[in-house]
Design a protein around this motif. Structure first.
Motif, PDB file in Angstrom:
ATOM      1  N   UNK A  19      64.383  14.971  62.423  1.00 23.85           N
ATOM      2  CA  UNK A  19      65.145  15.527  63.552  1.00 23.85           C
ATOM      3  C   UNK A  19      64.231  15.858  64.718  1.00 23.85           C
ATOM      4  N   UNK A  20      63.176  15.057  64.904  1.00 23.09           N
ATOM      5  CA  UNK A  20      62.245  15.334  65.997  1.00 23.09           C
ATOM      6  C   UNK A  20      62.893  15.004  67.337  1.00 23.09           C
ATOM      7  N   UNK A  21      62.804  15.964  68.253  1.00 20.23           N
ATOM      8  CA  UNK A  21      63.350  15.791  69.594  1.00 20.23           C
ATOM      9  C   UNK A  21      62.286  16.190  70.605  1.00 20.23           C
ATOM     10  N   UNK A  22      62.359  15.567  71.778  1.00 23.23           N
ATOM     11  CA  UNK A  22      61.445  15.905  72.851  1.00 23.23           C
ATOM     12  C   UNK A  22      62.212  15.878  74.165  1.00 23.23           C
ATOM     13  N   UNK A  23      61.838  16.773  75.073  1.00 23.07           N
ATOM     14  CA  UNK A  23      62.453  16.826  76.392  1.00 23.07           C
ATOM     15  C   UNK A  23      61.402  17.126  77.440  1.00 23.07           C
ATOM     16  N   UNK A  24      61.833  17.351  78.655  1.00 24.96           N
ATOM     17  CA  UNK A  24      60.896  17.671  79.724  1.00 24.96           C
ATOM     18  C   UNK A  24      60.101  18.928  79.413  1.00 24.96           C
ATOM     19  N   UNK A  25      60.711  19.868  78.683  1.00 23.71           N
ATOM     20  CA  UNK A  25      60.102  21.180  78.491  1.00 23.71           C
ATOM     21  C   UNK A  25      59.792  21.539  77.047  1.00 23.71           C
ATOM     22  N   UNK A  26      60.101  20.680  76.066  1.00 17.19           N
ATOM     23  CA  UNK A  26      59.985  21.131  74.687  1.00 17.19           C
ATOM     24  C   UNK A  26      59.800  19.961  73.729  1.00 17.19           C
ATOM     25  N   UNK A  27      59.417  20.311  72.485  1.00 19.85           N
ATOM     26  CA  UNK A  27      59.584  19.408  71.353  1.00 19.85           C
ATOM     27  C   UNK A  27      59.932  20.259  70.144  1.00 19.85           C
ATOM     28  N   UNK A  28      60.650  19.671  69.170  1.00 24.66           N
ATOM     29  CA  UNK A  28      61.034  20.420  67.972  1.00 24.66           C
ATOM     30  C   UNK A  28      61.264  19.455  66.828  1.00 24.66           C
ATOM     31  N   UNK A  29      61.301  19.996  65.607  1.00 23.96           N
ATOM     32  CA  UNK A  29      61.566  19.175  64.442  1.00 23.96           C
ATOM     33  C   UNK A  29      61.694  20.003  63.187  1.00 23.96           C
ATOM     34  N   UNK A  30      62.292  19.408  62.171  1.00 27.55           N
ATOM     35  CA  UNK A  30      62.330  20.008  60.841  1.00 27.55           C
ATOM     36  C   UNK A  30      61.115  19.511  60.068  1.00 27.55           C
ATOM     37  N   UNK A  31      60.586  20.351  59.192  1.00 31.12           N
ATOM     38  CA  UNK A  31      59.314  20.038  58.544  1.00 31.12           C
ATOM     39  C   UNK A  31      59.393  20.270  57.046  1.00 31.12           C
ATOM     40  N   UNK A  32      58.877  19.314  56.277  1.00 35.20           N
ATOM     41  CA  UNK A  32      58.682  19.516  54.845  1.00 35.20           C
ATOM     42  C   UNK A  32      57.339  18.916  54.470  1.00 35.20           C
ATOM     43  N   UNK A  33      56.603  19.602  53.587  1.00 33.99           N
ATOM     44  CA  UNK A  33      55.301  19.102  53.168  1.00 33.99           C
ATOM     45  C   UNK A  33      55.061  19.479  51.718  1.00 33.99           C
ATOM     46  N   UNK A  34      54.180  18.721  51.091  1.00 30.82           N
ATOM     47  CA  UNK A  34      53.847  18.951  49.695  1.00 30.82           C
ATOM     48  C   UNK A  34      52.344  18.789  49.525  1.00 30.82           C
ATOM     49  N   UNK A  35      51.732  19.819  48.967  1.00 31.33           N
ATOM     50  CA  UNK A  35      50.297  19.787  48.765  1.00 31.33           C
ATOM     51  C   UNK A  35      49.931  19.885  47.297  1.00 31.33           C
ATOM     52  N   UNK A  36      48.709  20.334  47.036  1.00 25.73           N
ATOM     53  CA  UNK A  36      48.244  20.459  45.669  1.00 25.73           C
ATOM     54  C   UNK A  36      49.043  21.481  44.882  1.00 25.73           C
ATOM     55  N   UNK A  37      49.032  21.326  43.577  1.00 25.95           N
ATOM     56  CA  UNK A  37      49.706  22.253  42.648  1.00 25.95           C
ATOM     57  C   UNK A  37      51.196  22.375  42.961  1.00 25.95           C
ATOM     58  N   UNK A  38      51.801  21.289  43.447  1.00 21.94           N
ATOM     59  CA  UNK A  38      53.239  21.240  43.734  1.00 21.94           C
ATOM     60  C   UNK A  38      53.665  22.318  44.714  1.00 21.94           C
ATOM     61  N   UNK A  39      52.808  22.651  45.658  1.00 25.40           N
ATOM     62  CA  UNK A  39      53.114  23.661  46.669  1.00 25.40           C
ATOM     63  C   UNK A  39      53.923  23.010  47.792  1.00 25.40           C
ATOM     64  N   UNK A  40      55.129  23.516  48.036  1.00 24.53           N
ATOM     65  CA  UNK A  40      56.052  22.911  49.000  1.00 24.53           C
ATOM     66  C   UNK A  40      56.332  23.848  50.156  1.00 24.53           C
TER      67      UNK A  40
END
Length: 258
Positions: free
Chosen positions: A227-248
């Motif tokens: 859901x990344x969006x960008x405009x003249x004045x902003x940017x935004x998005x939803x974020x999910x990540x997964x690292x070591x030891x199943x850390x979400x």
């Protein structure tokens, strides 16, 4: 991940909740296998205004409007909007004056918009007893450029981690570099940095960035920004990540352009 760097701040943080009821589905939608017709969707809060441009049985161009498709909730993991469908006619567009008495509105059926994802959906509608169901997706004709620096924040929730699970938020400065579909988002937070590098996939007015990242604490992770969006004045998005030891991590990020 940033949480391990700022565990004390993370434990004290609280998560704010947006008032918006769904993803913003405003866009031009189409079926790429059926070029020539489509549907414009404009969303305001919990209502969609959908305009269908299709063809009649005699192949003449025809349009219908679902001017009040109301949000009916989440059904079978899909956002559902429903409402009446109208056919409208009026005075000649190049007439010297507009005679609103010649405008007619006739309900010809109903329309339903269903979406399990932000970038694809299904529409079903009836016109004078004929029923149509189509799979649609957002139409892209220009790749958007996110390049720039933004001051904002990241907010969300950690789970499955060795420590520091729970809500998290932090102010951050984001620097985005982009060349075509290659993109890097550098996040400078309060005492940490993270860089997210991947391939950007546009989908109409939004897009998805997926790849791998590394943070100043040495933890590597895979991520997806949707859901990344960008405009003249902003940017935004939803974020999910997964690292070591199943850390979400799941949350949102964005900022105002500097």
């Amino acid at each position: 991940m940033r949480k391990f760097v700022l565990a004390l701040l993370a434990c004290a943080a609280s998560v704010a909740h947006a008032n918006t009821v769904t993803t913003d589905f405003s866009d031009l939608w189409w079926n790429p296998n059926e070029s020539g017709w489509g549907v414009n969707v404009i969303q305001q809060e919990d209502v969609l205004f959908a305009t269908l441009f299709v063809y009649a049985a005699d192949k003449s161009p025809t349009w219908y409007t679902g001017s009040s498709l109301l949000f009916k909730g989440i059904q079978n993991n899909q956002f559902v909007f429903e409402g009446p469908l109208y056919k409208t006619s009026g005075p000649y567009f190049a007439a010297p004056t507009f005679n609103d008495a010649q405008v007619t509105r006739l309900q010809v059926g109903t329309m339903t918009f269903r979406a399990a994802q932000a970038t694809v959906a299904t529409i079903s509608y009836t016109v004078d007893g004929a029923t149509v169901t189509k799979n649609i997706e957002r139409q892209t004709w220009r790749n958007q450029d996110f390049s720039g620096q933004y001051r904002g924040a990241v907010i969300g929730n950690y789970s499955g981690c060795v420590n520091g699970n729970g809500p998290y938020e932090s102010p951050a400065v984001f620097t985005v570099t982009q060349q075509g579909f290659a993109m890097t988002v550098h996040e400078q937070g309060a005492g940490y940095t993270c860089s997210y590098t991947g391939s950007y996939s546009p989908a109409g007015s939004i897009g998805v960035l997926e790849g791998s990242s590394s943070c100043s604490n040495g933890v590597a992770q895979s991520f997806s920004m949707t859901e990344m969006k960008v405009g003249l004045d902003f940017f935004s998005g939803a974020m999910s990540s997964r690292g070591g030891a199943a850390c979400n991590f799941t949350g949102r990020l964005g900022g105002i352009r500097r």
